[in-house]
Design a protein around this motif. Structure first.
Motif, PDB file in Angstrom:
ATOM      1  N   ILE A 284      13.140  90.863   8.675  1.00 34.22           N
ATOM      2  CA  ILE A 284      12.381  90.958   9.927  1.00 34.22           C
ATOM      3  C   ILE A 284      13.348  91.417  11.010  1.00 34.22           C
ATOM      4  O   ILE A 284      14.432  90.838  11.177  1.00 34.22           O
ATOM      5  CB  ILE A 284      11.762  89.605  10.324  1.00 34.22           C
ATOM      6  CG1 ILE A 284      10.922  89.034   9.182  1.00 34.22           C
ATOM      7  CG2 ILE A 284      10.895  89.771  11.575  1.00 34.22           C
ATOM      8  CD1 ILE A 284      10.453  87.601   9.425  1.00 34.22           C
TER       9      ILE A 284
ATOM     10  N   TYR B  60       8.178  93.542  10.202  1.00 39.72           N
ATOM     11  CA  TYR B  60       8.392  92.964   8.879  1.00 39.72           C
ATOM     12  C   TYR B  60       8.580  94.115   7.887  1.00 39.72           C
ATOM     13  O   TYR B  60       7.674  94.920   7.686  1.00 39.72           O
ATOM     14  CB  TYR B  60       7.191  92.112   8.466  1.00 39.72           C
ATOM     15  CG  TYR B  60       7.069  90.808   9.228  1.00 39.72           C
ATOM     16  CD1 TYR B  60       7.262  89.583   8.584  1.00 39.72           C
ATOM     17  CD2 TYR B  60       6.767  90.792  10.589  1.00 39.72           C
ATOM     18  CE1 TYR B  60       7.150  88.389   9.284  1.00 39.72           C
ATOM     19  CE2 TYR B  60       6.651  89.609  11.291  1.00 39.72           C
ATOM     20  CZ  TYR B  60       6.848  88.408  10.633  1.00 39.72           C
ATOM     21  OH  TYR B  60       6.745  87.211  11.318  1.00 39.72           O
TER      22      TYR B  60
ATOM     23  N   ASP C 125       9.324  95.337   4.114  1.00 40.94           N
ATOM     24  CA  ASP C 125       9.229  94.866   2.729  1.00 40.94           C
ATOM     25  C   ASP C 125       8.567  95.965   1.904  1.00 40.94           C
ATOM     26  O   ASP C 125       7.624  96.605   2.362  1.00 40.94           O
ATOM     27  CB  ASP C 125       8.389  93.581   2.675  1.00 40.94           C
ATOM     28  CG  ASP C 125       8.536  92.830   1.365  1.00 40.94           C
ATOM     29  OD1 ASP C 125       8.813  93.460   0.326  1.00 40.94           O
ATOM     30  OD2 ASP C 125       8.356  91.594   1.375  1.00 40.94           O
TER      31      ASP C 125
ATOM     32  N   GLU D  48       2.622  91.251   0.962  1.00 42.87           N
ATOM     33  CA  GLU D  48       3.423  90.035   1.150  1.00 42.87           C
ATOM     34  C   GLU D  48       3.964  89.946   2.570  1.00 42.87           C
ATOM     35  O   GLU D  48       3.984  88.870   3.179  1.00 42.87           O
ATOM     36  CB  GLU D  48       4.581  90.008   0.145  1.00 42.87           C
ATOM     37  CG  GLU D  48       4.159  89.713  -1.291  1.00 42.87           C
ATOM     38  CD  GLU D  48       3.494  88.352  -1.437  1.00 42.87           C
ATOM     39  OE1 GLU D  48       3.965  87.377  -0.808  1.00 42.87           O
ATOM     40  OE2 GLU D  48       2.488  88.267  -2.163  1.00 42.87           O
ATOM     41  N   ALA D  49       4.401  91.081   3.110  1.00 37.07           N
ATOM     42  CA  ALA D  49       4.918  91.099   4.483  1.00 37.07           C
ATOM     43  C   ALA D  49       3.819  90.731   5.483  1.00 37.07           C
ATOM     44  O   ALA D  49       4.054  89.975   6.433  1.00 37.07           O
ATOM     45  CB  ALA D  49       5.488  92.474   4.798  1.00 37.07           C
TER      46      ALA D  49
ATOM     47  N   ILE E 145       1.092  88.933   4.873  1.00 31.45           N
ATOM     48  CA  ILE E 145       0.774  87.506   4.684  1.00 31.45           C
ATOM     49  C   ILE E 145       1.772  86.654   5.467  1.00 31.45           C
ATOM     50  O   ILE E 145       1.399  85.697   6.153  1.00 31.45           O
ATOM     51  CB  ILE E 145       0.782  87.138   3.188  1.00 31.45           C
ATOM     52  CG1 ILE E 145      -0.424  87.777   2.477  1.00 31.45           C
ATOM     53  CG2 ILE E 145       0.763  85.621   2.996  1.00 31.45           C
ATOM     54  CD1 ILE E 145      -0.375  87.669   0.963  1.00 31.45           C
ATOM     55  N   LYS E 146       3.041  87.012   5.371  1.00 27.33           N
ATOM     56  CA  LYS E 146       4.092  86.269   6.097  1.00 27.33           C
ATOM     57  C   LYS E 146       3.886  86.381   7.608  1.00 27.33           C
ATOM     58  O   LYS E 146       3.999  85.386   8.335  1.00 27.33           O
ATOM     59  CB  LYS E 146       5.472  86.821   5.707  1.00 27.33           C
ATOM     60  CG  LYS E 146       6.648  86.277   6.483  1.00 27.33           C
ATOM     61  CD  LYS E 146       7.462  85.329   5.607  1.00 27.33           C
ATOM     62  CE  LYS E 146       8.732  84.831   6.282  1.00 27.33           C
ATOM     63  NZ  LYS E 146       8.543  84.126   7.536  1.00 27.33           N
ATOM     64  N   ALA E 147       3.567  87.601   8.077  1.00 20.16           N
ATOM     65  CA  ALA E 147       3.362  87.799   9.517  1.00 20.16           C
ATOM     66  C   ALA E 147       2.171  86.978  10.013  1.00 20.16           C
ATOM     67  O   ALA E 147       2.218  86.377  11.095  1.00 20.16           O
ATOM     68  CB  ALA E 147       3.160  89.283   9.811  1.00 20.16           C
TER      69      ALA E 147
ATOM     70  N   HIS F 247       1.044  84.220   8.646  1.00 17.94           N
ATOM     71  CA  HIS F 247       1.486  82.823   8.580  1.00 17.94           C
ATOM     72  C   HIS F 247       2.343  82.469   9.799  1.00 17.94           C
ATOM     73  O   HIS F 247       2.319  81.324  10.280  1.00 17.94           O
ATOM     74  CB  HIS F 247       2.277  82.588   7.285  1.00 17.94           C
ATOM     75  CG  HIS F 247       2.733  81.171   7.110  1.00 17.94           C
ATOM     76  ND1 HIS F 247       3.987  80.737   7.508  1.00 17.94           N
ATOM     77  CD2 HIS F 247       2.099  80.076   6.599  1.00 17.94           C
ATOM     78  CE1 HIS F 247       4.108  79.443   7.242  1.00 17.94           C
ATOM     79  NE2 HIS F 247       2.972  79.019   6.677  1.00 17.94           N
ATOM     80  N   ASP F 248       3.073  83.470  10.308  1.00 13.74           N
ATOM     81  CA  ASP F 248       3.934  83.243  11.480  1.00 13.74           C
ATOM     82  C   ASP F 248       3.150  83.282  12.797  1.00 13.74           C
ATOM     83  O   ASP F 248       3.740  83.167  13.870  1.00 13.74           O
ATOM     84  CB  ASP F 248       5.061  84.278  11.519  1.00 13.74           C
ATOM     85  CG  ASP F 248       6.078  84.057  10.396  1.00 13.74           C
ATOM     86  OD1 ASP F 248       6.091  82.955   9.804  1.00 13.74           O
ATOM     87  OD2 ASP F 248       6.849  84.992  10.107  1.00 13.74           O
TER      88      ASP F 248
END
Length: 321
Positions: free
Chosen positions: A83, A112, A114, A119-120, A122-124, A126-127
Motif C-alpha cells: 500500500i 493498493y 497487488d 484481494e486488494a 477486499i482489503k481496501a 475492510h480498511d
C-alpha cells in the motif's frame, strides 16, 4: 503483412475469448462493501485510463469521500502486495511506475498494489474505504462493480480493428456494451461507431509545460531535444512534444513500462551529445524510474500533461456525485 501472418493466432485468441466470456457470464462475481468503479479499456497500450482514474480519485477526495485505488503495478521488480500513500515518498520498484505517479501527484489517496486486484479491493473495503477505483479493471470481471468506465483513444480507438496478436484489441468492440460510460480522449474528426445505449463523454489532453528533473518549469520551445518514452502508444507522446513546440532531433520509443538500464541511459545521453540537443524529454511515467540513475551532466526533462473532461458535471452526475 505482420498482422496478416498472425491472423491464425487471433482466430485462436477469439475462440479462447468466447469461452472466457461465457465463463464470466455464468460465474458469480465477488461483491464487497464499497462502491467499486472500474476504469479500463479494450486495447493494449495507453488510452489515458490511469490519468482518468487519478482524475476521478481527486474528484471523490474533493467531495470528502474515503477513496482507495487498486492497481496491479505492472512491471515492478518487487512483487509483494503493498500500500502506498499519496503525498509520501514512493519507490516505483515496490509499486510500479503508474502507482508511483499517482502517489506523487494525489495527496490523500491510498493505493493498493497487488497482482490479485480482487484481494486488494477486499482489503481496501475492510480498511473502511467507501469508494474503490480499479485501474485497468474492465477485463477483471471477478470483482463486482457499480460502474464500468472505458477509455478510448479518440483518434485511433481500435487500432487496425483486429484482436491480439494481429491487432491491439483485447476484446471485440461489442464488449463495449458492458460499459456504463465511454470516454473518448482527444477525439478526431472521424466518426466512431459506438454502442448507442452507452453514454459517451469527451476528454482532451492539456499540455501544462516542461519541467526539469527536479520539477522546475523549463521553456524548451523551439529547442532541439531527444524525445523518448516507454508507453503503449509512443506516437501520442511524440505528437504532444510537437504540439508543445520542441524541435525533436530524434525520438526513441521503448516498450511500455520499460525498465531502463545503464545501456539505455548511455545510448540516450550519447544521442543528446551527438545531436547537440539541450537535453532529453520524456514522460513522468518514465522519469520516476530514471531520476536516481540519470547522469548529472545531461539535462533530463519531462512533459507535464493532464486530461480534462468535457461536460464534467454530467459525468459525475452519472456516477451519482
Amino acid at each position: 503483412m505482420r498482422a496478416l501472418l498472425l491472423l491464425p493466432l487471433s482466430a485462436i485468441y477469439y475462440i479462447i475469448y468466447i469461452i472466457w466470456n461465457i465463463y464470466w457470464q455464468k460465474k458469480k462475481s465477488v461483491k464487497i462493501n464499497a462502491n467499486v468503479i472500474s476504469i479500463g479499456n479494450i486495447t493494449v497500450g495507453g488510452a489515458g485510463k490511469t490519468s482518468i482514474a487519478g482524475h476521478l480519485a481527486e474528484a471523490l477526495l474533493a467531495r470528502g469521500k474515503k477513496v482507495a485505488l487498486v492497481a496491479r503495478g505492472f512491471g515492478r521488480p518487487e512483487k509483494a502486495p503493498v500500500i502506498v500513500y499519496g503525498g509520501e515518498e514512493t519507490d516505483w520498484r515496490k509499486c510500479g511506475d503508474e502507482p508511483a505517479i499517482l502517489a506523487r501527484t494525489i495527496k490523500g489517496l491510498s493505493i493498493y498494489v497487488d497482482s490479485n486486484k480482487t484481494e486488494a479491493a477486499i482489503k481496501a473495503a475492510h480498511d473502511g474505504f467507501e469508494y474503490i477505483i480499479i485501474d485497468d479493471g474492465f477485463q477483471h470481471r471477478n470483482l463486482a462493480r457499480v460502474y464500468d468506465i472505458v477509455c478510448l483513444d479518440g483518434k485511433n480507438p481500435f487500432g487496425n480493428g483486429l484482436l491480439l496478436p494481429s491487432g491491439r484489441l483485447r476484446e471485440p468492440k461489442k464488449a463495449l456494451r458492458r460499459a456504463n460510460a465511454i470516454i473518448l480522449i482527444d477525439p478526431g474528426s472521424n466518426s466512431i461507431k459506438l454502442p448507442t445505449a452507452v453514454p459517451v463523454f469527451q476528454a482532451h489532453k492539456k499540455i501544462i509545460g516542461i519541467k526539469s528533473l527536479t520539477g522546475e518549469p523549463v521553456d524548451l520551445t523551439g529547442k532541439k531535444v531527444i524525445g523518448f518514452c516507454g508507453l503503449g502508444n509512443p506516437e501520442s507522446f511524440h505528437s504532444s512534444l510537437e504540439t508543445y513546440g520542441c524541435q525533436i532531433a530524434e525520438f526513441m520509443p521503448f516498450p511500455d513500462h520499460h525498465i531502463y538500464d545503464e545501456g539505455d541511459i548511455f545510448e540516450i545521453s550519447k544521442r543528446v551529445c551527438l545531436s547537440e540537443a539541450v537535453g532529453a524529454v520524456t514522460t513522468l511515467k518514465d522519469l520516476v524510474k530514471l531520476e536516481q540513475l540519470w547522469p548529472a551532466d545531461i539535462s533530463l526533462h519531462y512533459l507535464e500533461i493532464v486530461i480534462e473532461l468535457d461536460n464534467e458535471s454530467e459525468f459525475y452526475k452519472l456516477l451519482g456525485l
